[in-house]
Design an enzyme around this catalytic site. Structure first.
Site, PDB file in Angstrom:
ATOM      1  N   LYS A  35       0.845  -1.207   0.000  1.00 14.16           N
ATOM      2  CA  LYS A  35       0.000   0.000   0.000  1.00 14.16           C
ATOM      3  C   LYS A  35       0.877   1.253   0.000  1.00 14.16           C
ATOM      4  O   LYS A  35       2.098   1.153   0.191  1.00 14.16           O
ATOM      5  CB  LYS A  35      -0.916  -0.019   1.222  1.00 14.16           C
ATOM      6  N   ARG A 130     -10.193   0.176  15.218  1.00 11.69           N
ATOM      7  CA  ARG A 130     -10.078   1.002  14.017  1.00 11.69           C
ATOM      8  C   ARG A 130     -11.075   0.426  13.007  1.00 11.69           C
ATOM      9  O   ARG A 130     -12.137   0.966  12.825  1.00 11.69           O
ATOM     10  CB  ARG A 130      -8.628   0.987  13.517  1.00 11.69           C
ATOM     11  N   TYR A 255      16.482  29.746   8.105  1.00 11.35           N
ATOM     12  CA  TYR A 255      15.269  30.401   8.574  1.00 11.35           C
ATOM     13  C   TYR A 255      15.242  30.500  10.096  1.00 11.35           C
ATOM     14  O   TYR A 255      15.630  29.569  10.793  1.00 11.35           O
ATOM     15  CB  TYR A 255      14.034  29.622   8.108  1.00 11.35           C
ATOM     16  N   MET A 303      12.554  24.179   2.241  1.00 13.08           N
ATOM     17  CA  MET A 303      11.845  23.423   1.201  1.00 13.08           C
ATOM     18  C   MET A 303      12.803  22.686   0.273  1.00 13.08           C
ATOM     19  O   MET A 303      12.580  21.531  -0.087  1.00 13.08           O
ATOM     20  CB  MET A 303      10.951  24.375   0.396  1.00 13.08           C
TER      21      MET A 303
HETATM   22  C1  LIG Z   1      -0.206  -1.900   6.721  1.00 17.75           C
HETATM   23  C2  LIG Z   1      -0.788  -3.173   7.174  1.00 17.75           C
HETATM   24  C3  LIG Z   1       0.019  -4.299   7.418  1.00 17.75           C
HETATM   25  C4  LIG Z   1       1.527  -4.229   7.334  1.00 17.75           C
HETATM   26  O1  LIG Z   1       2.053  -3.648   8.495  1.00 17.75           O
HETATM   27  P1  LIG Z   1       3.653  -3.564   8.684  1.00 17.75           P
HETATM   28  O2  LIG Z   1       3.871  -3.021  10.026  1.00 17.75           O
HETATM   29  O3  LIG Z   1       4.125  -2.625   7.628  1.00 17.75           O
HETATM   30  O4  LIG Z   1       4.152  -4.941   8.478  1.00 17.75           O
HETATM   31  C5  LIG Z   1      -0.595  -5.475   7.741  1.00 17.75           C
HETATM   32  N1  LIG Z   1      -1.950  -5.569   7.849  1.00 17.75           N
HETATM   33  C6  LIG Z   1      -2.751  -4.500   7.638  1.00 17.75           C
HETATM   34  C7  LIG Z   1      -4.212  -4.658   7.764  1.00 17.75           C
HETATM   35  C8  LIG Z   1      -2.212  -3.277   7.305  1.00 17.75           C
HETATM   36  O5  LIG Z   1      -3.000  -2.226   7.116  1.00 17.75           O
END
Ligand SMILES: *Cc1c(COP(=O)(O)O)cnc(C)c1O
Length: 358
Positions: A35, A130, A255, A303
């Site tokens: 992802k 969640r 800055y 930046m």
């Molecule tokens: C992102 C995610 C993972 C992977 O987590 P890591 O800590 O990067 O291994 C696994 N399961 C779900 C549902 C996730 O959203």
């Protein structure tokens, strides 16, 4: 204009980490979580490096579309499932699998009358609060899904941990217990562990592990780097020095004059900043590598530019390579200094950074 900020992604390291994680997970299978554009490493690039993965995990259907368009035939799981009823036909068209975590999604499925069997990962909220069905609902939801002819007969039961990186804490034990109790007697493979779960919670191995961070050689375990877990950091962020100036004692740099020179000294300016995704929160003292030696960042990250204290690097030249993080300088150290985690560093690289494969 040339682009000086370059992210080198090492394909062999990705493949190495993947093989190692698969061996760690065995006999469970491994979902490679890609992802957020492969944690910032590039979705298609990572998928190519992990060719033949048991499954890919993505956050959005759009990622599945990209992967299919690039010709990937592996199983693909959309980790938050359909966002609306129309997504169901798109999931089927692309042969994507869906996490089902909410009543609204269940109702969209029940409202369908036709369709090829969709593979479902039923998400249980074992305590993270969640996404997922409450433990007391799982038997009912599983039965309702099992009744639908357009749902694949194998339903994976999954949950996600809130604190699996804290090996001494009871949170994960309680989550495993809650998940086991909620799913007792139900048919289907189990999937509990993320990267840290795989490292620290053998009881939660299940039938499918889901690893993201460790695939890229990143760690979220406090005080540990990816290399500490035997992984190879896959991304090296580099740029070049574009100026070296002598700045007098008592003069401030950058800055807000956030750093003042304690003596006459050489100050290097590196072509990197928050416009590239280098964290603005990185304070003076954050390590940067120059010619293989650590030098401290000084003042505010701006930046496009970041200032470096070159007192320990008297031979530095304009044009020298600067490494912001990589195998020689763990992203975890930079992240800790900047008050974040390594995942956010790689995810935050912007389009201005030139990606190259090594
Ligand atoms: C992102 C995610 C993972 C992977 O987590 P890591 O800590 O990067 O291994 C696994 N399961 C779900 C549902 C996730 O959203």
């Amino acid at each position: 204009m040339s682009r000086l900020a370059v992210a080198h992604v090492d394909i062999a390291s990705l493949a190495f980490n993947h093989a190692r994680l698969r061996a760690m997970a065995a006999p469970a299978r491994l979902m490679a979580v890609i992802k957020a554009d492969g944690y910032g490493h590039g979705l298609e690039r990572v998928a190519r490096a992990l060719h033949g993965a048991d499954a890919f995990g993505v956050a959005a259907i759009a990622d599945g579309q990209r992967l299919r368009a690039a010709g990937h035939r592996e199983r693909i799981v959309v980790l938050s499932g359909p966002d609306g009823p129309d997504d169901l036909s798109e999931l089927r068209r692309l042969d994507l699998e869906a996490v089902i975590h909410h009543d609204s999604q269940l109702r969209w499925l029940e409202a369908e009358s036709v369709g090829a069997p969709l593979r479902i990962w039923l998400k249980v909220d074992s305590g993270m609060h969640r996404l997922g069905f409450a433990p007391g609902r799982v038997t009912e939801v599983h039965a309702r899904l099992s009744r639908l002819p357009h749902v694949h007969r194998e339903i994976v039961l999954m949950t996600h941990f809130a604190a699996s990186d804290e090996f001494g804490k009871s949170t994960t034990t309680m989550q495993i217990d809650a998940f086991e109790a909620a799913t007792r007697g139900l048919a289907g493979p189990r999937s509990l562990s993320n990267s840290a779960g795989l490292l620290g919670w053998p009881r939660a191995r299940g039938d499918w592990a889901r690893a993201g961070g460790l695939l890229y050689g990143l760690s979220v375990v406090e005080g540990k780097t990816g290399a500490d877990h035997g992984m190879r950091p896959a991304l090296r962020l580099c740029t070049r020095l574009i100026a070296i100036n002598r700045v007098g004692r008592g003069e401030s740099v950058g800055y807000a004059g956030a750093w003042t020179c304690p003596e006459d000294m050489p100050v290097g300016i590196a072509a990197i900043g928050y416009g590239d995704g280098y964290p603005r929160s990185a304070p003076s003292g954050t390590p940067v590598l120059l010619g293989g030696r650590e030098v401290p960042l000084i003042g505010r990250v701006s930046m496009d530019l970041t200032a470096l204290d070159l007192r320990q690097a008297p031979d530095a030249q304009v044009g020298d390579e600067v490494v912001l993080w990589g195998p020689e300088l763990p992203a975890e150290r930079v992240a800790a200094a900047a008050g974040t985690i390594s995942y956010q560093l790689t995810c935050g690289l912007t389009r201005r950074v030139l990606f190259m494969e090594a």
